[in-house]
Design an enzyme around this catalytic site. Structure first.
Site, PDB file in Angstrom:
ATOM      1  N   CYS A   1       0.801  -1.232   0.000  1.00 25.62           N
ATOM      2  CA  CYS A   1       0.000   0.000   0.000  1.00 25.62           C
ATOM      3  C   CYS A   1       0.828   1.275   0.000  1.00 25.62           C
ATOM      4  O   CYS A   1       0.803   2.037  -0.973  1.00 25.62           O
ATOM      5  CB  CYS A   1      -0.942   0.009   1.219  1.00 25.62           C
ATOM      6  SG  CYS A   1      -2.371  -1.080   1.052  1.00 25.62           S
ATOM      7  N   ILE A   2       1.537   1.533   1.087  1.00 29.25           N
ATOM      8  CA  ILE A   2       2.119   2.856   1.299  1.00 29.25           C
ATOM      9  C   ILE A   2       3.100   3.270   0.199  1.00 29.25           C
ATOM     10  O   ILE A   2       3.055   4.410  -0.279  1.00 29.25           O
ATOM     11  CB  ILE A   2       2.751   2.952   2.693  1.00 29.25           C
ATOM     12  CG1 ILE A   2       1.655   2.827   3.758  1.00 29.25           C
ATOM     13  CG2 ILE A   2       3.493   4.277   2.878  1.00 29.25           C
ATOM     14  CD1 ILE A   2       2.160   2.823   5.165  1.00 29.25           C
TER      15      ILE A   2
END
Length: 435
Positions: free
Chosen positions: A274-275
């Site tokens: 994600c990040i």
């Protein structure tokens, strides 16, 4: 309308989940545990067989929890798309990576849509959960599903609700983490919110926004926020090192402020699915509007550069300790993308290990949740964790702050220790240096 909500309340709706990974499997089990019949679809035949035998491939899902809903007949997994025929709600929970040019890769979403289109019928609610750029639900999903001749918002319903899964976090689960949802019509959003609301441990846990694009942007904001703030402390760590200031002390001091500040910690850069990926989706989409996300791009560059910076610090540390990094035996503590998990996707710790190997070091690793790993193209087995694990190594590089490291004593008495994440206690020891 009445029939949908009535069947929802009586748990008569059949829920389908496409993609049984870190996002899809917890979602499927959560629905099964509140009384729905759930069909999981995944192209991995072996995974489906394991799931149907009650064997969980995800560490956050205990075998006993899975086996309970399987034996009750409320969950089954299949690799045949025909298994989704007759479902009333379909969640799409497939990966959305970026390629090496940082361009969104929606191939898994397209494949999932093709499968869902084969079984789509009037009245079905489709909810995309895969993180993606604003516009995906209306510009990609809607046309693909309407190619069946059915119309979104009239014949079937379509919405986006971003996943909010934090692997290894036992406090914030599917039931306790608030949800955001936006439908292509008001009724689409209302139905999706109602379905998600059945999972919540307390009322009011679902926020319905005006459009799928708003929900898609909200997810990107969440992860971009983290990426930017991690980049801030990573840059500050570099400045504090030059100034002779302990950045960890600075962060702890700032964190005493009870308002207006959230503490982030420096390290080798964020990893996972994600990040480090989601901000690239936003930057890519922004270019369509002749807009450059300079602030976001700078944060991504800063975090990407931390692996090289950390290795540079290790090289200087080794020189001060009287040995060269080239030819040194280095033990990397941690290769997962974050503490407490076995997931190595986009792990920056692995990138550090690769750079150490490229610098001529002989690299081994230890990780309480990862048994085997390729380091710079060579397979490695994890070094057993224990009091003598650092014997024979010149340098120990702490790259992931796994809680297991807190039980290790005396590492600095055996080898030089560079701690890139504040994972062990060694301050004051001449053989210890922290980022």
């Amino acid at each position: 309308m009445v029939d949908f909500y009535g069947r929802l309340g009586r748990r008569e709706l059949v829920v389908g989940v496409v993609g049984l990974g870190y996002v899809g499997l917890p979602l499927a089990l959560a629905h099964a545990e509140v009384g729905f019949t759930v069909v999981g679809f995944d192209v991995d035949v072996e995974r489906c067989a394991d799931l149907n035998e009650g064997r969980s491939p995800i560490e956050d899902i205990a075998d006993t929890r899975l086996a309970k809903v399987v034996s009750a007949g409320r969950f089954r997994a299949a690799a045949d798309v025909a298994s989704l025929e007759g479902v009333d709600v379909v969640f799409i929970c497939v990966p959305t990576p970026a390629d090496r040019h940082q361009t969104p890769d929606l191939s898994y979403v397209h494949a999932a849509l093709t499968s869902v289109a084969e079984v789509l019928r009037s009245g079905v609610l489709v909810i995309l959960q895969s993180t993606t750029y604003p516009g995906t639900t209306t510009e990609v999903c809607r046309p693909a599903l309407e190619a069946t001749g059915l119309r979104a918002g009239i014949d079937f319903h379509l919405a986006f609700s971003p996943e909010r899964v934090d692997p290894g976090n036992a406090e914030w689960t599917v039931a306790t983490t608030p949800k955001v949802v936006g439908g292509v019509t008001e009724e689409c959003g209302r139905r999706a919110a109602a379905v998600l609301g059945t999972l919540m441990a307390s009322p009011g846990g679902v926020r319905q926004v005006s459009t799928p694009a708003a929900a898609e942007m909200a997810k990107l904001l969440e992860n971009t926020y983290r990426n930017v703030n991690i980049a801030l402390v990573n840059e500050l760590a570099q400045l504090c090192h030059r100034m002779g200031i302990d950045v960890w002390e600075v962060i702890d001091a700032a964190a005493t402020k009870p308002f207006g500040f959230e503490a982030f910690r420096p390290g080798v850069g964020p990893g996972g699915h994600c990040i480090p990926v989601d901000p690239q989706y936003l930057s890519w989409k922004a270019r369509e509007f002749d807009f450059r996300t300079e602030f976001i791009d700078l944060a991504a560059d800063t975090n990407q550069g931390m692996a090289d910076y950390v290795v540079g610090r290790m090289r200087a540390f080794a020189d001060r300790r009287g040995f060269a990094l080239a030819g040194a035996r280095v033990l990397c503590l941690g290769v997962a993308f974050k503490p407490g998990v076995s997931d190595t996707r986009n792990s920056r710790a692995i990138r550090v290990a690769e750079l150490l190997a490229q610098a001529g070091a002989h690299v081994e690793f230890a990780d309480p949740r990862v048994d085997e790993l390729d380091v710079a193209g060579e397979p490695r087995k994890a070094v057993p964790i224990g009091p003598s694990m650092a014997d024979g190594f010149d340098l120990v590089a702490v790259l992931v702050a796994h809680p297991e490291w807190s039980a290790l004593d005396g590492l600095c008495d055996v080898a030089s220790v560079f701690d890139a994440v504040g994972g062990i206690e060694g301050r004051g020891h001449p053989a210890y240096e922290r980022l």
